[in-house]
Design an enzyme around this catalytic site. Structure first.
Site, PDB file in Angstrom:
ATOM      1  N   HIS A   1       0.849  -1.192   0.000  1.00 24.65           N
ATOM      2  CA  HIS A   1       0.000   0.000   0.000  1.00 24.65           C
ATOM      3  C   HIS A   1       0.882   1.237   0.000  1.00 24.65           C
ATOM      4  CE1 HIS A   1      -3.061   2.919   1.291  1.00 24.65           C
ATOM      5  NE2 HIS A   1      -3.941   2.059   0.840  1.00 24.65           N
TER       6      HIS A   1
ATOM      7  N   ASP B   1      -7.867  -4.040  -1.038  1.00 19.71           N
ATOM      8  CA  ASP B   1      -8.342  -4.202  -2.410  1.00 19.71           C
ATOM      9  C   ASP B   1      -8.306  -5.668  -2.838  1.00 19.71           C
ATOM     10  OD1 ASP B   1      -8.713  -1.391  -2.938  1.00 19.71           O
ATOM     11  OD2 ASP B   1      -6.542  -1.219  -2.981  1.00 19.71           O
TER      12      ASP B   1
END
Length: 427
Positions: A306, A363
């Protein structure tokens, strides 16, 4: 905080105060920099620039922490409904039972969407990306609700918030039904916020809709986990559009367009597209793990690591459990999901990924859950927008209530100078 930072420029010393947040973040207040020195800062992507003070969301990327209004994301995802979290983000406190019931009731009262909006939806081809349709429909809400919001009026502000909280899920569900070629469903005043979303999306006209507690619980968690995430691209867009005193619906529509990009909300769609590409190439996960570790190979694993979190994404830790529960209950046999599980296990046990803290992020797991629910891949970002709505509202409301100045970044010009104009017939 009385400390200052000193800047030496042209043999002069300038002092700028430090600002400390409640979580001990420290920033340099440079709002007087240009006026005092003639200088501006250059910070592409604003990675080191704080655009505002905010009381809404705090995240610590190094520690892997996320908090809404001071509450741990773990506690909220485990014990609260999405509507409770929306109320918390927007109004600053967790609601009482009476406040929550009133909020839900007021949303029910505003849940009908003008039938003329259907004509706008029908004008889109069925293969149009649903995010494009959603941005257009949300912008069109301004035309059907033309009254400007008096931000000094709590009544006006509340009505605008309730209106978009009520109508936005309908628009999201309608874009889903459009993609699937199904008749449009309407909101039900007998259901809570998340159950209502599920029935609008999944209820068939020729059968009885039976909600799944496991699936709806996972949906509730997903929406909570996506509800806000500090000053990201779409949130900053909502604030900067709203800073021109554009209305709430127009500002949210702009946020939808920002979220659409594959580097932002489109990441969960990119995860499934990657998995499908691996399946088409034979489904060898070890081959693709090796490609991901090869610096000379352009392949990149989507859904791992991330930009902000340098440790495990705290949202991923929560939703991984929900993903396992949904897959176990639904008993789905899907080679794409099998590939996802294989990549997950290898990444969690491969020293290359563990040492670099390249763990599966939210995600990755959200894409798996949405696929298991039967939601088309191109709808994943719409689901992200549905969760992010209360965060956008809260950020817009905070910006307007604080009467923040219009956003107007500076630049360093690097183009041509002092060119002489040549008439067209002599070029």
């Amino acid at each position: 905080m009385d400390q200052t930072v000193k800047l030496t420029y042209n043999d002069k010393i300038y002092e700028f105060p430090l600002v400390e947040g409640t979580e001990n973040e420290v920033g340099i207040d440079i709002k007087a920099l240009r006026a005092q020195t003639g200088l501006v800062t250059l910070d592409p992507g604003f990675k080191n620039s704080g655009s505002c003070k905010s009381e809404i969301t705090f995240l610590d990327g190094e520690k892997g922490e996320l908090k809404y209004r001071g509450y741990s994301i773990d506690d909220l995802a485990d014990g609260a409904s999405f509507l409770e979290v929306a109320y918390l983000l927007i109004f600053g406190k967790l609601p009482t039972s009476d406040q929550l019931n009133k909020f839900q009731s007021d949303i029910h009262q505003e849940s009908l969407v003008d039938e003329d909006l259907k004509a706008i939806l029908k004008s889109f081809p069925r293969k149009a990306h649903p995010m494009g349709a959603l941005a257009s429909l949300t912008s069109a809400l301004t035309a059907f609700n033309p009254e400007s919001v008096d931000v000094d009026s709590e009544e006006d502000m509340y009505h605008a918030i309730v209106t978009i909280m009520a109508k936005f899920p309908v628009l999201c569900a309608w874009t889903h039904r459009k993609v699937k070629g199904l008749p449009l469903n309407y909101s039900s005043n007998d259901l809570n916020y998340v159950d209502n979303i599920a029935q609008m999306m999944f209820r068939m006209p020729n059968g009885t809709y039976t909600p799944s507690t496991t699936v709806n619980s996972a949906l509730n968690k997903l929406l909570i986990l996506h509800a806000d995430h500090e000053q990201n691209c779409s949130t900053s867009t909502v604030r900067i559009v709203g800073s021109s005193h554009a209305g709430l619906f127009a500002s949210v529509s702009a946020g939808i367009s920002a979220l659409w990009g594959p580097l932002h909300g489109g990441a969960n769609q990119a995860v499934i597209e990657m998995l499908e590409a691996i399946k088409a190439d034979g489904g060898d996960t070890k081959k693709y793990m090796a490609k991901a570790k090869d610096k000379n190979d352009p392949f990149r694993l989507m859904g791992f690591g991330h930009r902000v979190y340098k440790n495990f994404d705290p949202r991923a830790r929560i939703i991984k459990v929900a993903a396992d529960e949904v897959l176990n209950e639904m008993g789905i046999e899907d080679p794409i999901l099998d590939i996802a599980k294989g990549l997950e296990q290898e990444a969690l046990n491969d020293p290359y990924f563990v040492d670099r803290k390249l763990y599966p992020n939210v995600d990755f797991y959200s894409g798996i859950i949405y696929r298991a629910m039967g939601i088309p891949t191109e709808m994943f970002t719409v689901m992200f927008a549905l969760g992010r709505l209360p965060g956008w509202i809260a950020q817009w409301r905070e910006m307007r209530k604080n009467n923040e100045p219009i956003g107007r970044p500076r630049q360093i010009y690097t183009g041509e100078v002092d060119l002489t104009f040549v008439p067209l017939d002599k070029r």
